[in-house]
Design an enzyme around this catalytic site. Structure first.
Site, PDB file in Angstrom:
ATOM      1  N   SER A   1       0.846  -1.194   0.000  1.00 30.50           N
ATOM      2  CA  SER A   1       0.000   0.000   0.000  1.00 30.50           C
ATOM      3  C   SER A   1       0.877   1.237   0.000  1.00 30.50           C
ATOM      4  CB  SER A   1      -0.907   0.016   1.227  1.00 30.50           C
ATOM      5  OG  SER A   1      -1.521   1.279   1.290  1.00 30.50           O
TER       6      SER A   1
ATOM      7  N   HIS B   1      -1.077  -1.000  -4.433  1.00 32.85           N
ATOM      8  CA  HIS B   1      -2.346  -0.634  -3.811  1.00 32.85           C
ATOM      9  C   HIS B   1      -2.340   0.873  -3.567  1.00 32.85           C
ATOM     10  CE1 HIS B   1      -6.016  -1.541  -1.539  1.00 32.85           C
ATOM     11  NE2 HIS B   1      -5.600  -0.629  -0.667  1.00 32.85           N
TER      12      HIS B   1
ATOM     13  N   ASP C   1      -4.550   4.036  -2.151  1.00 32.26           N
ATOM     14  CA  ASP C   1      -5.681   4.387  -1.288  1.00 32.26           C
ATOM     15  C   ASP C   1      -6.154   5.803  -1.584  1.00 32.26           C
ATOM     16  OD1 ASP C   1      -6.083   2.056   0.471  1.00 32.26           O
ATOM     17  OD2 ASP C   1      -3.990   2.425   1.005  1.00 32.26           O
TER      18      ASP C   1
ATOM     19  N   MET D   1      -8.878   8.602  -0.586  1.00 30.35           N
ATOM     20  CA  MET D   1      -9.781   8.980   0.513  1.00 30.35           C
ATOM     21  C   MET D   1     -10.289  10.400   0.295  1.00 30.35           C
ATOM     22  SD  MET D   1      -7.652   7.507   3.741  1.00 30.35           S
ATOM     23  CE  MET D   1      -6.695   5.981   3.621  1.00 30.35           C
TER      24      MET D   1
ATOM     25  N   HIS E   1      -8.159   1.659  -4.461  1.00 31.49           N
ATOM     26  CA  HIS E   1      -9.161   1.432  -3.417  1.00 31.49           C
ATOM     27  C   HIS E   1      -9.831   2.767  -3.125  1.00 31.49           C
ATOM     28  CE1 HIS E   1      -9.694   0.237   1.142  1.00 31.49           C
ATOM     29  NE2 HIS E   1     -10.853   0.397   0.525  1.00 31.49           N
TER      30      HIS E   1
ATOM     31  N   MET F   1     -12.066   4.984  -1.203  1.00 29.08           N
ATOM     32  CA  MET F   1     -12.794   5.217   0.050  1.00 29.08           C
ATOM     33  C   MET F   1     -13.463   6.572  -0.092  1.00 29.08           C
ATOM     34  SD  MET F   1      -9.810   3.671   2.452  1.00 29.08           S
ATOM     35  CE  MET F   1      -8.639   3.755   1.104  1.00 29.08           C
TER      36      MET F   1
ATOM     37  N   MET G   1     -12.113  -5.717   4.292  1.00 27.91           N
ATOM     38  CA  MET G   1     -11.266  -4.859   5.128  1.00 27.91           C
ATOM     39  C   MET G   1     -11.058  -5.504   6.503  1.00 27.91           C
ATOM     40  SD  MET G   1     -10.361  -2.220   3.382  1.00 27.91           S
ATOM     41  CE  MET G   1      -9.531  -1.359   4.739  1.00 27.91           C
TER      42      MET G   1
ATOM     43  N   ASP H   1      -7.067  -6.231   3.457  1.00 29.61           N
ATOM     44  CA  ASP H   1      -6.360  -4.953   3.595  1.00 29.61           C
ATOM     45  C   ASP H   1      -6.528  -4.444   5.019  1.00 29.61           C
ATOM     46  OD1 ASP H   1      -5.301  -2.402   3.199  1.00 29.61           O
ATOM     47  OD2 ASP H   1      -6.982  -1.691   1.985  1.00 29.61           O
TER      48      ASP H   1
END
Ligand code: DX5
Ligand code: ZN
Length: 231
Positions: free
Chosen positions: A11, A36, A38, A40, A69, A71, A144, A178
């Site tokens: 990540s 990966h 992330d 957000m 990913h 979010m 998750m 994850d």
């Protein structure tokens, strides 16, 4: 269980963002399968990270697939920019789609924009039953093992039941985990049936990244084999 290859996905949340292209190169040289990433939005989770322009720069620096990913509260709105930025895997959270029809619509939107691997993620307190009705529409389920928002949290072992349930239901796509994966918890994920394994702090915080990734891969393979012998 599954025959899918074990995929180790560092990540980038735990990387040095000031030197992101170097970090991408370093993880690839160390044997990473996916990056990966992330994303957000400060609404779905209480943290903010990066958007499509930075993802696109990561893509330009990478030769391995980007596992993005999301979010964020409105994944459909951002399907096109993230697809164009080069997300090979694009995952939305089921918590932002109140009905099965909503979830199917987001997955369809991702596909319309050419996303090769469409994923859906579940928070630790979301029952696996929320995704069972539309498993045919997704190529990956992300279970998750921490509440999303931050790296470096502790693994929640209860979520392993959801991974076993997905495989018991005959789900043949990728099952990813994850949050809090490390030398102790990562084999538990593989034994339960997960094949895509994300780790941030355990990989970027390791003194020898290549040795850590290869040890993770070997321990996951061993755990999967042992589980298939007993199970
Ligand atoms: C958490 C992110 C994770 C995070 C994992 O919200 O989705 O990808 O980077 O970090 P570790 O492996 O440190 O728990
Ligand atoms: Zn993540």
């Amino acid at each position: 269980m599954t025959d899918l290859p074990i995929l180790i996905a560092p990540s980038l949340l735990s990387c040095d963002f000031a030197r992101i292209a170097d970090e991408v190169a370093r993880t690839e040289a160390s044997g990473a399968d996916w990056h990966h990433v992330d994303v957000m939005d400060g609404h779905f989770v209480p943290n903010l990270t990066i958007g499509p322009p930075v993802v696109s720069k990561i893509h330009a620096a990478a030769t391995k697939p980007l596992d993005v990913h999301l979010m964020i509260t409105d994944p459909a709105q951002y399907a096109e920019p993230f697809a164009k930025a080069g997300a090979e895997v694009l995952t939305f959270h089921v918590e932002v789609t109140p009905t099965e029809a909503d979830a199917r619509a987001v997955a369809a939107r991702f596909r319309e924009h050419g996303v090769p691997i469409v994923g859906v993620a579940l928070n630790p307190d979301t029952p696996v039953e929320r995704v069972l009705p539309f498993l045919d529409a997704v190529d990956l389920v992300l279970v998750m093992s921490v509440f999303p928002g931050f790296g470096g949290q502790s693994f929640i072992p209860d979520v392993l039941d959801k991974v076993r349930r997905l495989r018991d239901e005959g789900y043949a796509g990728h099952v990813e985990m994850d949050g809090g994966l490390n030398a102790e918890t990562l084999p538990l994920c593989a034994a339960a049936g997960a094949n895509a394994l994300v780790a941030g702090s355990a990989i970027f915080g390791a003194p020898d990244m290549a040795a850590t990734i290869s040890a993770f891969r070997a321990s996951a393979a061993r755990a999967r084999l042992e589980a298939s012998r007993v199970g």
